[in-house]
Design a protein around this motif. Structure first.
Motif, PDB file in Angstrom:
ATOM      1  N   TRP A  35     -29.610  -8.829   3.719  1.00 49.17           N
ATOM      2  CA  TRP A  35     -28.605  -7.965   3.116  1.00 49.17           C
ATOM      3  C   TRP A  35     -27.401  -7.833   4.035  1.00 49.17           C
ATOM      4  O   TRP A  35     -27.521  -7.884   5.253  1.00 49.17           O
ATOM      5  CB  TRP A  35     -29.155  -6.556   2.896  1.00 49.17           C
ATOM      6  CG  TRP A  35     -30.153  -6.426   1.791  1.00 49.17           C
ATOM      7  CD1 TRP A  35     -30.477  -7.364   0.847  1.00 49.17           C
ATOM      8  CD2 TRP A  35     -30.960  -5.282   1.506  1.00 49.17           C
ATOM      9  NE1 TRP A  35     -31.439  -6.855   0.004  1.00 49.17           N
ATOM     10  CE2 TRP A  35     -31.739  -5.591   0.382  1.00 49.17           C
ATOM     11  CE3 TRP A  35     -31.071  -4.032   2.097  1.00 49.17           C
ATOM     12  CZ2 TRP A  35     -32.644  -4.678  -0.170  1.00 49.17           C
ATOM     13  CZ3 TRP A  35     -31.971  -3.131   1.561  1.00 49.17           C
ATOM     14  CH2 TRP A  35     -32.745  -3.452   0.436  1.00 49.17           C
ATOM     15  N   ASN A  39     -25.004  -3.977   0.844  1.00 53.83           N
ATOM     16  CA  ASN A  39     -26.366  -3.887   0.318  1.00 53.83           C
ATOM     17  C   ASN A  39     -27.114  -2.719   0.954  1.00 53.83           C
ATOM     18  O   ASN A  39     -27.825  -1.977   0.274  1.00 53.83           O
ATOM     19  CB  ASN A  39     -27.151  -5.177   0.576  1.00 53.83           C
ATOM     20  CG  ASN A  39     -26.606  -6.380  -0.150  1.00 53.83           C
ATOM     21  OD1 ASN A  39     -26.508  -7.456   0.428  1.00 53.83           O
ATOM     22  ND2 ASN A  39     -26.247  -6.235  -1.408  1.00 53.83           N
ATOM     23  N   ASP A  42     -25.878   0.434  -0.587  1.00 52.96           N
ATOM     24  CA  ASP A  42     -26.435   0.566  -1.942  1.00 52.96           C
ATOM     25  C   ASP A  42     -27.862   1.091  -1.879  1.00 52.96           C
ATOM     26  O   ASP A  42     -28.264   1.950  -2.664  1.00 52.96           O
ATOM     27  CB  ASP A  42     -26.424  -0.783  -2.677  1.00 52.96           C
ATOM     28  CG  ASP A  42     -25.037  -1.192  -3.110  1.00 52.96           C
ATOM     29  OD1 ASP A  42     -24.105  -0.361  -3.064  1.00 52.96           O
ATOM     30  OD2 ASP A  42     -24.876  -2.376  -3.493  1.00 52.96           O
ATOM     31  N   SER A  71     -33.096  -6.776  -5.134  1.00 54.42           N
ATOM     32  CA  SER A  71     -31.860  -6.028  -4.894  1.00 54.42           C
ATOM     33  C   SER A  71     -32.158  -4.726  -4.159  1.00 54.42           C
ATOM     34  O   SER A  71     -33.289  -4.225  -4.182  1.00 54.42           O
ATOM     35  CB  SER A  71     -31.175  -5.722  -6.222  1.00 54.42           C
ATOM     36  OG  SER A  71     -31.865  -4.673  -6.886  1.00 54.42           O
ATOM     37  N   PRO A  72     -31.128  -4.139  -3.534  1.00 55.91           N
ATOM     38  CA  PRO A  72     -31.313  -2.850  -2.862  1.00 55.91           C
ATOM     39  C   PRO A  72     -31.847  -1.770  -3.807  1.00 55.91           C
ATOM     40  O   PRO A  72     -32.710  -0.978  -3.422  1.00 55.91           O
ATOM     41  CB  PRO A  72     -29.903  -2.503  -2.372  1.00 55.91           C
ATOM     42  CG  PRO A  72     -29.242  -3.832  -2.185  1.00 55.91           C
ATOM     43  CD  PRO A  72     -29.783  -4.699  -3.278  1.00 55.91           C
TER      44      PRO A  72
END
Length: 118
Positions: A35, A39, A42, A71-72
């Motif tokens: 990341w 990221n 987030d 994803s985060p």
């Protein structure tokens, strides 16, 4: 052979130790999942509709298996789900009236950090 297996599955194993600060948790996932700073932010920003803000003490320790492309917000969901299952399910309404969740988590987090450091 073990590393090839992990490569085929595109999965990383992330271990969250007790007493880590939320920024430390973000860094661990960031390193594992490549990341960038956005990221990480987030990940650390709870959704507005969440009744589970990512505060100190809400990152349940343990092993998390995550795919490289996670994803985060998906990781945030995994952490919240584990927290709900392991903590909130045992945190009674009467307890929350006596000790608010945020206070209980902050105290628990400070105790963990202090005992690990000694």
């Amino acid at each position: 052979a073990g590393s090839n297996l992990a490569l085929v599955n595109h999965e990383k194993v992330v271990t969250i130790s007790p007493g880590l600060r939320k920024e430390e948790v973000a860094n661990i996932f960031a390193n594992a999942l490549h990341w960038n700073e956005k990221n990480k932010m987030d990940f650390l920003t709870p959704p507005t509709d969440s009744d589970l803000p990512l505060i100190e003490g809400s990152f349940f320790p343990g092993v998390y298996a995550v795919d490289i492309g996670t994803s985060p917000k998906q990781v945030q969901g995994l952490i919240n789900k584990r927290f709900m299952r392991n903590v909130m399910s045992k945190y009674a309404t009467t307890t929350s009236m006596t000790v608010p969740l945020k206070t209980a988590l902050t105290v628990a987090s400070l105790i963990q950090r202090h005992t690990i450091g000694t």
